[in-house]
Design an enzyme around this catalytic site. Sequence first.
Site, short mmCIF file in Angstrom:
data_model
loop_
_atom_site.label_atom_id
_atom_site.label_comp_id
_atom_site.label_asym_id
_atom_site.label_seq_id
_atom_site.Cartn_x
_atom_site.Cartn_y
_atom_site.Cartn_z
N CYS A 1 -3.68 10.88 1.31
CA CYS A 1 -2.95 9.62 1.13
C CYS A 1 -1.57 9.84 0.56
O CYS A 1 -0.57 9.56 1.19
CB CYS A 1 -3.76 8.71 0.21
SG CYS A 1 -5.49 8.64 0.65
N LYS B 1 0.84 -1.22 0.00
CA LYS B 1 0.00 0.00 0.00
C LYS B 1 0.87 1.26 0.00
O LYS B 1 0.65 2.20 -0.77
CB LYS B 1 -0.91 -0.02 1.24
CG LYS B 1 -1.59 1.28 1.54
CD LYS B 1 -2.63 1.59 0.50
CE LYS B 1 -3.08 3.02 0.62
NZ LYS B 1 -4.24 3.31 -0.20
N1 SAJ Z 1 -1.74 14.84 -9.00
C1 SAJ Z 1 -0.89 15.62 -9.80
N2 SAJ Z 1 -0.49 15.13 -11.00
C2 SAJ Z 1 -0.87 13.89 -11.45
C3 SAJ Z 1 -1.71 13.10 -10.64
C4 SAJ Z 1 -2.13 13.61 -9.41
O1 SAJ Z 1 -0.53 16.74 -9.43
O2 SAJ Z 1 -0.48 13.53 -12.56
C5 SAJ Z 1 -2.17 15.37 -7.69
C6 SAJ Z 1 -3.68 15.56 -7.59
O3 SAJ Z 1 -4.06 16.79 -8.11
C7 SAJ Z 1 -3.89 15.48 -6.08
C8 SAJ Z 1 -2.84 14.44 -5.64
O4 SAJ Z 1 -1.90 14.38 -6.70
O5 SAJ Z 1 -3.61 16.70 -5.45
C9 SAJ Z 1 -3.39 13.06 -5.36
O6 SAJ Z 1 -4.39 12.71 -6.33
P1 SAJ Z 1 -4.51 11.25 -6.95
O7 SAJ Z 1 -5.69 11.25 -7.85
O8 SAJ Z 1 -3.22 10.84 -7.57
O9 SAJ Z 1 -4.69 10.28 -5.71
P2 SAJ Z 1 -5.69 10.25 -4.42
O10 SAJ Z 1 -4.92 10.82 -3.26
O11 SAJ Z 1 -7.00 10.80 -4.70
O12 SAJ Z 1 -5.83 8.65 -4.24
C10 SAJ Z 1 -4.66 7.85 -4.08
C11 SAJ Z 1 -4.75 6.67 -5.07
N3 SAJ Z 1 -3.46 6.00 -5.13
C12 SAJ Z 1 -2.84 5.77 -6.31
O13 SAJ Z 1 -3.27 6.12 -7.38
C13 SAJ Z 1 -1.55 5.01 -6.24
C14 SAJ Z 1 -5.84 5.71 -4.60
O14 SAJ Z 1 -5.87 4.54 -5.40
C15 SAJ Z 1 -5.60 5.31 -3.13
O15 SAJ Z 1 -6.60 4.41 -2.66
C16 SAJ Z 1 -5.65 6.58 -2.31
O16 SAJ Z 1 -4.58 7.42 -2.73
C17 SAJ Z 1 -5.51 6.18 -0.85
O17 SAJ Z 1 -6.54 6.14 -0.15
O18 SAJ Z 1 -4.40 5.80 -0.43
#
Ligand code: SAJ
Length: 429
Positions: free
Chosen positions: A269, A215
Amino acid sequence: MSKEVFSRVSVIGLGYIGLPTAAVLASRGIHVIGIDVNVHAVNTINSGGIHIVEPELDVLVRGAVHAGKLHARQQPVEADAFLIAVPTPITSDHQPDMAFVEAATRSIAPVLRKGNLVVLESTSPVGSTESMALWLSQERPDLTFPHQAGEQADVNIAYCPERVLPGAVVRELVQNDRVIGGMTAVCARRARDLYLTFVQGECLTSDARTAEMTKLTENAFRDVNIAFANELSMICDQIGIDVWELISLANRHPRVNILRPGPGVGGHCIAIDPWFIVASAPEQARLIRQSREVNDYKPEWVIGKVREAIARLRRSQDNVSVACLGVAFKANIDDLRESPSLDIAESLAEDKGTQILVVEPYIEQLPEALNSVANVRLLDLTLALDKADIVVLLVDHDDFRSLNAEALTGKVIIDTRGMIRTTLGATSL
Ligand code: SAJ
């Protein structure tokens, strides 16, 4: 071997993970008792409502409660299996705070009986499942646990991390593969039987420590990759290259897939979990720590860019209006918690003579920190664009897709997400 049937399951913690999990289990005909210390959450759920925002969850919970399969309460009661899904924050010095997990674990100890299964879902540092076994054995010396009796233990314990994406929880809960780490093989098999009642993806088994690290690794992987994109955006700004064009060209290589830069990493997360790895192996986790620092620095860098633009405009006018497009932590959700965009808007609002025009299609009222500030207003997109001298695009909500630079002629555009295109190329950071 036939699959074990669990008729009564208790879910401890009815938040963004626990409540959907409880409702999905209940929708499969299992009698689910949800436990939460928050009386408002308990009452809302028992009346068929939800206290959090997540698409499709309301229908699922209402159905489960009305069918008499889901019931919430504050005090744990007996069940066949217990799923623990409580928050695991970090302390100010980036150490995992396991107080909620420990409290939840100890709270179920009095109602445990021989034959029970206990599963931890909360994102936790490696070794937490073993700690859970230890806490339970301290509370219940009359029962045996896997660290004492192995496969013969009275109570089985496993770790199965949630990995659902906020905004798509109900779908991902059912469709995603799950990693199930048992303290023993029997623990893993029993936990797998429980998840197979609602998971359509594969349920892969391992040991508890590997599942815990899996995780953390998933979110650290994403954090490191976002840090790479964010660092590139700052390098490109320095040397005068359009980072969005650069990334789209580099990504045409068959083995390159660069993520998207942004104003920083938010949510509960990805910005937190990598620190759990750093805390376990500080000497070794150098790239993971550095990536966290790059992503944490990005909002500050964006604020600096906006302030430079404000300073240039100030020479010709007193007041400068800055439209902040989006304050959610990511696209197309209403969640403002741990949002770098919100932090940016809050910092800019501290500057005298700067009017902040917040556009956030997912909220009806500004959050507490901005609501009482005189120079901050929540406006719709058209009005904000009309009034703004500077437009800062912070969240890539679909609502902002129609924006193009021609329509914003005469305004300074700072686009942290590469959404506002011109016919000649991007004007973004
Ligand atoms: N972000 C960027 N650039 C990107 C992708 C994301 O700047 O290319 C930013 C987003 O804007 C946001 C942050 O990253 O601020 C996180 O967003 P996210 O969509 O990547 O992830 P979360 O936090 O919504 O959810 C993550 C997911 N983990 C992964 O994709 C590895 C989800 O599957 C997990 O279940 C979740 O964390 C968790 O609960 O741990």
